[in-house]
Design a protein around this motif. Structure first.
Motif, PDB file in Angstrom:
ATOM      1  N   THR A 257       1.381  21.131 -13.996  1.00  0.00           N
ATOM      2  CA  THR A 257       1.738  20.123 -14.995  1.00  0.00           C
ATOM      3  C   THR A 257       3.175  19.666 -14.790  1.00  0.00           C
ATOM      4  OG1 THR A 257       2.345  21.883 -16.549  1.00  0.00           O
ATOM      5  CG2 THR A 257       0.124  20.976 -16.719  1.00  0.00           C
ATOM      6  N   PRO A 258       3.446  18.369 -15.029  1.00  0.00           N
ATOM      7  CA  PRO A 258       4.785  17.828 -14.818  1.00  0.00           C
ATOM      8  C   PRO A 258       5.692  18.052 -16.017  1.00  0.00           C
ATOM      9  CG  PRO A 258       3.320  16.075 -15.486  1.00  0.00           C
ATOM     10  CD  PRO A 258       2.475  17.322 -15.391  1.00  0.00           C
ATOM     11  N   VAL A 259       6.969  17.763 -15.814  1.00  0.00           N
ATOM     12  CA  VAL A 259       7.953  17.682 -16.895  1.00  0.00           C
ATOM     13  C   VAL A 259       8.726  16.391 -16.675  1.00  0.00           C
ATOM     14  CG1 VAL A 259      10.067  18.643 -17.871  1.00  0.00           C
ATOM     15  CG2 VAL A 259       8.184  20.161 -17.264  1.00  0.00           C
ATOM     16  N   GLU A 260       8.836  15.563 -17.701  1.00  0.00           N
ATOM     17  CA  GLU A 260       9.575  14.317 -17.559  1.00  0.00           C
ATOM     18  C   GLU A 260      11.064  14.604 -17.464  1.00  0.00           C
ATOM     19  OE1 GLU A 260       8.772  11.134 -20.220  1.00  0.00           O
ATOM     20  OE2 GLU A 260       6.652  11.655 -20.421  1.00  0.00           O
ATOM     21  N   THR A 261      11.728  13.888 -16.567  1.00  0.00           N
ATOM     22  CA  THR A 261      13.168  14.086 -16.369  1.00  0.00           C
ATOM     23  C   THR A 261      13.936  13.885 -17.670  1.00  0.00           C
ATOM     24  OG1 THR A 261      13.036  13.402 -14.056  1.00  0.00           O
ATOM     25  CG2 THR A 261      15.194  13.304 -15.092  1.00  0.00           C
ATOM     26  N   LYS A 262      13.553  12.873 -18.465  1.00  0.00           N
ATOM     27  CA  LYS A 262      14.296  12.606 -19.698  1.00  0.00           C
ATOM     28  C   LYS A 262      14.143  13.749 -20.695  1.00  0.00           C
ATOM     29  CE  LYS A 262      10.663   9.781 -21.886  1.00  0.00           C
ATOM     30  NZ  LYS A 262      10.353   8.435 -22.441  1.00  0.00           N
ATOM     31  N   VAL A 263      12.992  14.436 -20.653  1.00  0.00           N
ATOM     32  CA  VAL A 263      12.799  15.597 -21.523  1.00  0.00           C
ATOM     33  C   VAL A 263      13.705  16.734 -21.072  1.00  0.00           C
ATOM     34  CG1 VAL A 263      11.160  17.366 -22.254  1.00  0.00           C
ATOM     35  CG2 VAL A 263      10.444  14.964 -22.141  1.00  0.00           C
TER      36      VAL A 263
ATOM     37  N   ARG B  20       0.852  -1.190   0.000  1.00  0.00           N
ATOM     38  CA  ARG B  20       0.000   0.000   0.000  1.00  0.00           C
ATOM     39  C   ARG B  20       0.885   1.237   0.000  1.00  0.00           C
ATOM     40  NH1 ARG B  20      -3.527   2.743   4.673  1.00  0.00           N
ATOM     41  NH2 ARG B  20      -4.916   3.994   3.391  1.00  0.00           N
ATOM     42  N   CYS B  21       0.636   2.151  -0.924  1.00  0.00           N
ATOM     43  CA  CYS B  21       1.406   3.391  -1.035  1.00  0.00           C
ATOM     44  C   CYS B  21       0.478   4.575  -0.803  1.00  0.00           C
ATOM     45  CB  CYS B  21       2.032   3.513  -2.425  1.00  0.00           C
ATOM     46  SG  CYS B  21       3.129   2.151  -2.884  1.00  0.00           S
ATOM     47  N   ILE B  22       0.841   5.420   0.151  1.00  0.00           N
ATOM     48  CA  ILE B  22       0.101   6.655   0.408  1.00  0.00           C
ATOM     49  C   ILE B  22       1.008   7.802  -0.016  1.00  0.00           C
ATOM     50  CG2 ILE B  22      -1.122   8.044   2.121  1.00  0.00           C
ATOM     51  CD1 ILE B  22      -0.358   4.639   3.250  1.00  0.00           C
ATOM     52  N   ASN B  23       0.759   8.331  -1.210  1.00  0.00           N
ATOM     53  CA  ASN B  23       1.666   9.292  -1.826  1.00  0.00           C
ATOM     54  C   ASN B  23       1.285  10.736  -1.501  1.00  0.00           C
ATOM     55  OD1 ASN B  23       2.982   7.142  -3.049  1.00  0.00           O
ATOM     56  ND2 ASN B  23       1.877   7.363  -4.986  1.00  0.00           N
ATOM     57  N   VAL B  24       2.272  11.479  -1.065  1.00  0.00           N
ATOM     58  CA  VAL B  24       2.119  12.912  -0.823  1.00  0.00           C
ATOM     59  C   VAL B  24       3.012  13.713  -1.773  1.00  0.00           C
ATOM     60  CG1 VAL B  24       2.405  14.747   0.898  1.00  0.00           C
ATOM     61  CG2 VAL B  24       1.501  12.529   1.597  1.00  0.00           C
ATOM     62  N   ILE B  25       4.168  13.167  -2.105  1.00  0.00           N
ATOM     63  CA  ILE B  25       5.125  13.863  -2.964  1.00  0.00           C
ATOM     64  C   ILE B  25       4.560  13.963  -4.385  1.00  0.00           C
ATOM     65  CG2 ILE B  25       7.476  13.875  -3.868  1.00  0.00           C
ATOM     66  CD1 ILE B  25       8.218  12.024  -1.478  1.00  0.00           C
ATOM     67  N   PRO B  26       4.466  15.163  -4.959  1.00  0.00           N
ATOM     68  CA  PRO B  26       3.955  15.301  -6.327  1.00  0.00           C
ATOM     69  C   PRO B  26       4.824  14.521  -7.315  1.00  0.00           C
ATOM     70  CG  PRO B  26       4.100  17.437  -5.237  1.00  0.00           C
ATOM     71  CD  PRO B  26       4.818  16.469  -4.361  1.00  0.00           C
ATOM     72  N   HIS B  27       4.183  13.928  -8.322  1.00  0.00           N
ATOM     73  CA  HIS B  27       4.910  13.160  -9.328  1.00  0.00           C
ATOM     74  C   HIS B  27       5.319  14.047 -10.495  1.00  0.00           C
ATOM     75  CE1 HIS B  27       3.744   8.757  -8.251  1.00  0.00           C
ATOM     76  NE2 HIS B  27       3.942   9.493  -7.168  1.00  0.00           N
ATOM     77  N   GLY B  28       6.527  13.810 -10.999  1.00  0.00           N
ATOM     78  CA  GLY B  28       7.000  14.514 -12.176  1.00  0.00           C
ATOM     79  C   GLY B  28       7.224  15.991 -11.970  1.00  0.00           C
ATOM     80  N   ARG B  29       7.524  16.385 -10.724  1.00  0.00           N
ATOM     81  CA  ARG B  29       7.687  17.816 -10.432  1.00  0.00           C
ATOM     82  C   ARG B  29       9.084  18.175  -9.925  1.00  0.00           C
ATOM     83  NH1 ARG B  29       2.905  16.711 -11.742  1.00  0.00           N
ATOM     84  NH2 ARG B  29       1.182  18.203 -11.566  1.00  0.00           N
ATOM     85  N   GLY B  30      10.014  17.228  -9.897  1.00  0.00           N
ATOM     86  CA  GLY B  30      11.357  17.541  -9.427  1.00  0.00           C
ATOM     87  C   GLY B  30      11.504  17.515  -7.927  1.00  0.00           C
ATOM     88  N   LEU B  31      10.658  16.753  -7.237  1.00  0.00           N
ATOM     89  CA  LEU B  31      10.745  16.640  -5.778  1.00  0.00           C
ATOM     90  C   LEU B  31      11.040  15.204  -5.323  1.00  0.00           C
ATOM     91  CD1 LEU B  31       7.898  19.080  -4.709  1.00  0.00           C
ATOM     92  CD2 LEU B  31      10.343  19.347  -4.274  1.00  0.00           C
ATOM     93  N   GLY B  32      11.609  14.410  -6.221  1.00  0.00           N
ATOM     94  CA  GLY B  32      12.132  13.111  -5.826  1.00  0.00           C
ATOM     95  C   GLY B  32      11.113  12.026  -5.610  1.00  0.00           C
ATOM     96  N   SER B  33       9.987  12.052  -6.312  1.00  0.00           N
ATOM     97  CA  SER B  33       8.978  11.008  -6.102  1.00  0.00           C
ATOM     98  C   SER B  33       9.502   9.627  -6.487  1.00  0.00           C
ATOM     99  CB  SER B  33       7.695  11.325  -6.878  1.00  0.00           C
ATOM    100  OG  SER B  33       7.943  11.403  -8.273  1.00  0.00           O
ATOM    101  N   SER B  34      10.261   9.539  -7.571  1.00  0.00           N
ATOM    102  CA  SER B  34      10.787   8.231  -7.978  1.00  0.00           C
ATOM    103  C   SER B  34      11.836   7.739  -6.994  1.00  0.00           C
ATOM    104  CB  SER B  34      11.358   8.290  -9.398  1.00  0.00           C
ATOM    105  OG  SER B  34      12.474   9.155  -9.472  1.00  0.00           O
ATOM    106  N   SER B  35      12.669   8.629  -6.499  1.00  0.00           N
ATOM    107  CA  SER B  35      13.678   8.230  -5.518  1.00  0.00           C
ATOM    108  C   SER B  35      13.024   7.783  -4.220  1.00  0.00           C
ATOM    109  CB  SER B  35      14.654   9.372  -5.243  1.00  0.00           C
ATOM    110  OG  SER B  35      15.497   9.587  -6.359  1.00  0.00           O
TER     111      SER B  35
END
Length: 299
Positions: free
Chosen positions: A180-186, A87-102
């Motif tokens: 809106t997000p920006v993809e890291t690879k972009v 179960r994941c309870i996500n608070v960190i915005p995705h694709g915004r440069g705040l380390g959600s993937s890390s």
């Protein structure tokens, strides 16, 4: 053969901001916005539940980043669970440069270690960090996500390294998160293959100054956060973010693009609440502390 602990294990992981201006791919700071993850070994199958940020965009199968990270950690410990409930309870915005993937990677590896009896003996802290960096491909976010605080990281002799260092207690941050997000690879794709030697030298000096400024001389943060290598080059992918960053800096506020963007981070002295009024329409703003703890099990 590895054995597993009974019941549910919970891990929380902080958000992070990397680069911080001149510290491209080497400097990272943990911030007090935390994702929570819970996992349990079950008799068979895989069950994934996600709520909060990014819940509508992530898979619920073996391709989920937390699951992939857990599998990598289980393999490193020679463990193979019959089934897994997550179960994941996500608070960190995705694709915004705040380390959600890390946060997902560090959370997954930390969860797997905590689920294995004697996991800390099979996978010590340095091994957890290095495995997380291998999965992410670079260490600047996973290092503060795992260790907390301000961390200098990189790669030497084919090995990842991470060196936590001090942060002055007066240092806090305000982050401005666009809708809106920006993809890291972009964002990475906009960077030039070669930079002028003068720019590289200037950036090195600012990165060194930034370490000193964060450690105890925050009055130097404006000069210390000047970047020559990546922020201006990424403007085509995030023009509004660059405009906000420049506006803040013009008023003497140490502002940077957080990670690959498009979030803008402004350093504050902890009492400057007027920064909130600079939030553009449609954006969100968070006043955050530096998170000293990193990944926490059972929290």
């Amino acid at each position: 053969m590895a054995t597993f602990v009974p019941g549910t294990v919970r891990v929380t992981v902080p958000s992070t901001s990397a680069n911080l201006g001149p510290g491209f791919d080497s400097l990272g700071l943990a911030l007090s916005l935390r994702d929570s993850l819970e996992a349990e070994i079950i008799d068979g199958g895989l069950h994934v539940e996600v709520t909060g940020a990014g819940a509508g965009d992530v898979p619920r199968d073996e391709t989920h980043l937390v699951v992939r990270s857990m599998r990598a950690a289980f393999a490193a410990m020679g463990a193979e669970p019959a089934g897994l409930s997550l179960r994941c309870i996500n608070v960190i915005p995705h694709g915004r440069g705040l380390g959600s993937s890390s946060a997902a990677i560090v959370g997954g590896v930390s969860l797997a270690r905590a689920l294995v009896a004697g996991g800390q003996l099979l996978l010590d802290d340095e091994a957890v960090f290095r495995l997380a960096a291998d999965i992410e491909g670079h260490p600047d976010n996973v290092a503060p996500a795992f260790y907390g605080g301000f961390v200098i990281s990189g790669r030497e002799h084919e090995q990842w390294y991470a060196v936590p260092t001090g942060v002055d207690p007066r240092v806090t941050a305000v982050v401005f998160v666009p809708p809106t997000p920006v993809e890291t690879k972009v964002a990475r794709g906009l960077l030039p293959a070669v930079v002028p030697h003068a720019d590289a030298a200037a950036n090195s000096g600012r990165a060194a100054l930034l370490v000193a400024a964060l450690a105890g001389r925050p009055e130097h943060l404006l000069a210390a956060t000047r970047d020559y290598l990546h922020q201006d080059q990424r403007e085509p992918a995030m023009p509004e973010s660059l405009a906000l960053m420049r506006s803040l800096r013009a008023d003497g506020i140490p502002a940077v693009i957080s990670g690959a963007g498009p979030t803008v981070l402004a350093f504050s002295n902890g009492t400057d609440h007027d920064l909130v009024v600079r939030t553009p329409a449609g954006w969100t703003c968070h006043q955050l502390d530096v998170d000293p703890a990193g990944a926490l099990v059972g929290e």
